[in-house]
Design a protein around this motif. Sequence first.
Motif, PDB file in Angstrom:
ATOM      1  N   ALA A  30       0.750  -1.101  -0.176  1.00 54.05           N
ATOM      2  CA  ALA A  30      -0.084  -0.107   0.027  1.00 54.05           C
ATOM      3  C   ALA A  30       0.981   1.244  -0.152  1.00 54.05           C
ATOM      4  N   TYR A  31       1.659   1.449   1.042  1.00 54.86           N
ATOM      5  CA  TYR A  31       2.633   2.641   1.041  1.00 54.86           C
ATOM      6  C   TYR A  31       3.901   2.343   1.307  1.00 54.86           C
ATOM      7  N   ASP A  32       5.014   3.154   0.846  1.00 54.00           N
ATOM      8  CA  ASP A  32       6.379   3.115   0.908  1.00 54.00           C
ATOM      9  C   ASP A  32       6.350   3.846   2.415  1.00 54.00           C
ATOM     10  N   PRO A  33       7.717   3.627   3.144  1.00 49.93           N
ATOM     11  CA  PRO A  33       7.715   4.575   4.213  1.00 49.93           C
ATOM     12  C   PRO A  33       7.449   6.066   4.049  1.00 49.93           C
ATOM     13  N   HIS A  34       6.699   6.911   4.902  1.00 52.30           N
ATOM     14  CA  HIS A  34       6.510   8.315   4.922  1.00 52.30           C
ATOM     15  C   HIS A  34       5.996   8.641   6.115  1.00 52.30           C
ATOM     16  N   TRP A  35       5.719   9.750   6.086  1.00 49.57           N
ATOM     17  CA  TRP A  35       5.134  10.463   7.379  1.00 49.57           C
ATOM     18  C   TRP A  35       4.381  11.667   6.994  1.00 49.57           C
ATOM     19  N   HIS A  36       3.592  12.213   8.062  1.00 52.80           N
ATOM     20  CA  HIS A  36       2.576  13.303   7.850  1.00 52.80           C
ATOM     21  C   HIS A  36       2.669  14.251   8.897  1.00 52.80           C
ATOM     22  N   GLY A  63     -11.404  -3.560  14.058  1.00 51.42           N
ATOM     23  CA  GLY A  63     -11.744  -3.076  15.473  1.00 51.42           C
ATOM     24  C   GLY A  63     -10.698  -2.421  16.165  1.00 51.42           C
ATOM     25  N   THR A  64      -9.543  -2.614  15.614  1.00 47.29           N
ATOM     26  CA  THR A  64      -8.293  -1.958  16.276  1.00 47.29           C
ATOM     27  C   THR A  64      -8.013  -0.416  15.824  1.00 47.29           C
ATOM     28  N   VAL A  65      -7.637   0.161  16.931  1.00 45.54           N
ATOM     29  CA  VAL A  65      -7.311   1.595  16.785  1.00 45.54           C
ATOM     30  C   VAL A  65      -5.893   1.652  16.350  1.00 45.54           C
ATOM     31  N   PHE A  66      -5.493   2.524  15.352  1.00 46.71           N
ATOM     32  CA  PHE A  66      -4.104   2.661  15.457  1.00 46.71           C
ATOM     33  C   PHE A  66      -3.984   4.315  15.333  1.00 46.71           C
ATOM     34  N   MET A  67      -2.819   4.739  15.915  1.00 48.87           N
ATOM     35  CA  MET A  67      -2.338   6.041  16.076  1.00 48.87           C
ATOM     36  C   MET A  67      -0.988   6.325  15.796  1.00 48.87           C
ATOM     37  N   LEU A  68      -1.008   7.263  15.146  1.00 43.40           N
ATOM     38  CA  LEU A  68       0.501   7.776  14.633  1.00 43.40           C
ATOM     39  C   LEU A  68       0.710   9.392  14.884  1.00 43.40           C
ATOM     40  N   GLU A  69       1.742   9.652  15.569  1.00 45.56           N
ATOM     41  CA  GLU A  69       2.232  11.300  15.706  1.00 45.56           C
ATOM     42  C   GLU A  69       2.650  12.048  14.244  1.00 45.56           C
ATOM     43  N   PRO A  70       2.586  13.187  14.217  1.00 48.64           N
ATOM     44  CA  PRO A  70       3.335  13.762  13.217  1.00 48.64           C
ATOM     45  C   PRO A  70       4.891  13.586  13.195  1.00 48.64           C
ATOM     46  N   GLU A  71       5.347  13.404  11.856  1.00 44.62           N
ATOM     47  CA  GLU A  71       6.668  12.989  11.780  1.00 44.62           C
ATOM     48  C   GLU A  71       7.031  11.519  11.915  1.00 44.62           C
ATOM     49  N   GLU A  72       5.867  10.839  12.339  1.00 41.04           N
ATOM     50  CA  GLU A  72       6.189   9.362  12.632  1.00 41.04           C
ATOM     51  C   GLU A  72       6.346   8.506  11.352  1.00 41.04           C
ATOM     52  N   LEU A  73       7.418   7.901  11.066  1.00 38.36           N
ATOM     53  CA  LEU A  73       7.522   7.132   9.930  1.00 38.36           C
ATOM     54  C   LEU A  73       6.721   5.725   9.937  1.00 38.36           C
ATOM     55  N   HIS A  74       6.224   5.421   8.667  1.00 37.23           N
ATOM     56  CA  HIS A  74       5.432   4.355   8.816  1.00 37.23           C
ATOM     57  C   HIS A  74       4.965   3.753   7.150  1.00 37.23           C
ATOM     58  N   ASP A  75       4.781   2.517   7.114  1.00 34.65           N
ATOM     59  CA  ASP A  75       4.337   2.265   5.689  1.00 34.65           C
ATOM     60  C   ASP A  75       3.062   1.391   5.823  1.00 34.65           C
ATOM     61  N   GLY A  76       2.911   0.532   4.788  1.00 38.67           N
ATOM     62  CA  GLY A  76       1.578  -0.189   4.876  1.00 38.67           C
ATOM     63  C   GLY A  76       1.595  -1.340   3.763  1.00 38.67           C
ATOM     64  N   ASP A  77       1.090  -2.450   4.363  1.00 38.49           N
ATOM     65  CA  ASP A  77       0.982  -3.641   3.496  1.00 38.49           C
ATOM     66  C   ASP A  77      -0.146  -4.687   3.939  1.00 38.49           C
ATOM     67  N   THR A 213      19.621   8.179  11.283  1.00 35.21           N
ATOM     68  CA  THR A 213      19.291   7.390  12.646  1.00 35.21           C
ATOM     69  C   THR A 213      18.155   8.099  13.146  1.00 35.21           C
ATOM     70  N   HIS A 214      18.207   9.299  13.182  1.00 34.84           N
ATOM     71  CA  HIS A 214      17.108  10.042  14.138  1.00 34.84           C
ATOM     72  C   HIS A 214      16.062  10.261  13.137  1.00 34.84           C
ATOM     73  N   TRP A 215      15.836  10.460  11.920  1.00 34.05           N
ATOM     74  CA  TRP A 215      14.523  10.905  11.337  1.00 34.05           C
ATOM     75  C   TRP A 215      13.948   9.786  10.428  1.00 34.05           C
ATOM     76  N   GLY A 216      14.808   8.709  10.257  1.00 35.48           N
ATOM     77  CA  GLY A 216      14.204   7.454   9.766  1.00 35.48           C
ATOM     78  C   GLY A 216      14.410   7.447   8.364  1.00 35.48           C
ATOM     79  N   LEU A 217      14.915   8.465   7.551  1.00 38.19           N
ATOM     80  CA  LEU A 217      15.253   8.794   6.435  1.00 38.19           C
ATOM     81  C   LEU A 217      16.473   9.141   6.066  1.00 38.19           C
ATOM     82  N   PRO A 218      17.073   9.220   4.612  1.00 39.27           N
ATOM     83  CA  PRO A 218      17.900   9.812   4.424  1.00 39.27           C
ATOM     84  C   PRO A 218      17.542  11.326   3.981  1.00 39.27           C
TER      85      PRO A 218
END
Length: 282
Positions: A30-36, A63-77, A213-218
């Motif tokens: 679904a998604y490559d690693p990214h953030w909002h 039924g599971t709630v998922f929660m992500l913070e700003p600038e939190e790197l994530h993907d999707g499959d 290391t700090h931001w998860g992406l080059p």
Amino acid sequence: MKQTTQNWLDLRHDKPSGIESLRAHFTGHAYDPHWHDSYLIGVTEQGVQQFHSRRQQHQSRPGTVFMLEPEELHDGDAINAQGFTYRMLYLSPQQVKQRLAPLTESGVQQHELGFAATLRDDKQLAYAVWHAFEALWHDHPEMIKDAALDRLFLQLGQHPLWRNRNYMIDKDVLLAQRARDWLIAHHTENPGLQTMAQALNIDRFRLSRLFQTHWGLPPHAWLVQWRLCQARRQLAAGCAPVNVAAELGFADQSHLGRWFKRACHLTPARYQLACTNLPDSD
């Protein structure tokens, strides 16, 4: 706004609040690693939604709630051919701060919202997310939308979600933050890593390792994500895609379009139509 028989995505923008609601279904990747730059709070409707964040793999089930913070790197499959369906709200940091402040004894001036857990199996919270989504999605009267959002934030306020901003920051973290700020300040110049390293007075190889290391992406990949977040904001405000591309340092409108569709599964024009009801120029 459905795109294929297997994968589809629909997005709506609530004009009074500025909150975006998204409902989508994906099979496979679904998604490559990214953030909002927003807080993401959603519920998995069907299937298993697998993603990585905080250096861990998560599986969100119906039924599971998922929660992500700003600038939190994530993907999707998806984990199988059945795929997964989910609904999600995009909430700005300002909206979260304003709505949670009255629910806490000390307010939020000295704190930032930090989700203690990425997933929560909490029926009351899932119910609140679901109904806030329904109220915004179907553009119910403002009083109903306010009541649904109040219920959602009341549920969020009952969880141990807060973390203090007054924590010790080591030199590497400060340097990573300086590097991010430098990238933002020079985003239209498309700077090279060597130029960035010289400006920050650091070896470029160390800078590259520290940044990832700090931001998860080059640095170059992080800058693309920052540009896309700004593009979403400007497109939602009605700015022309060609002007957004020029202002944010994309080579041209087509360059913006390719990155935007890859990240959001919508063209800039269709995203803008969902947010503003301006004529679709695609």
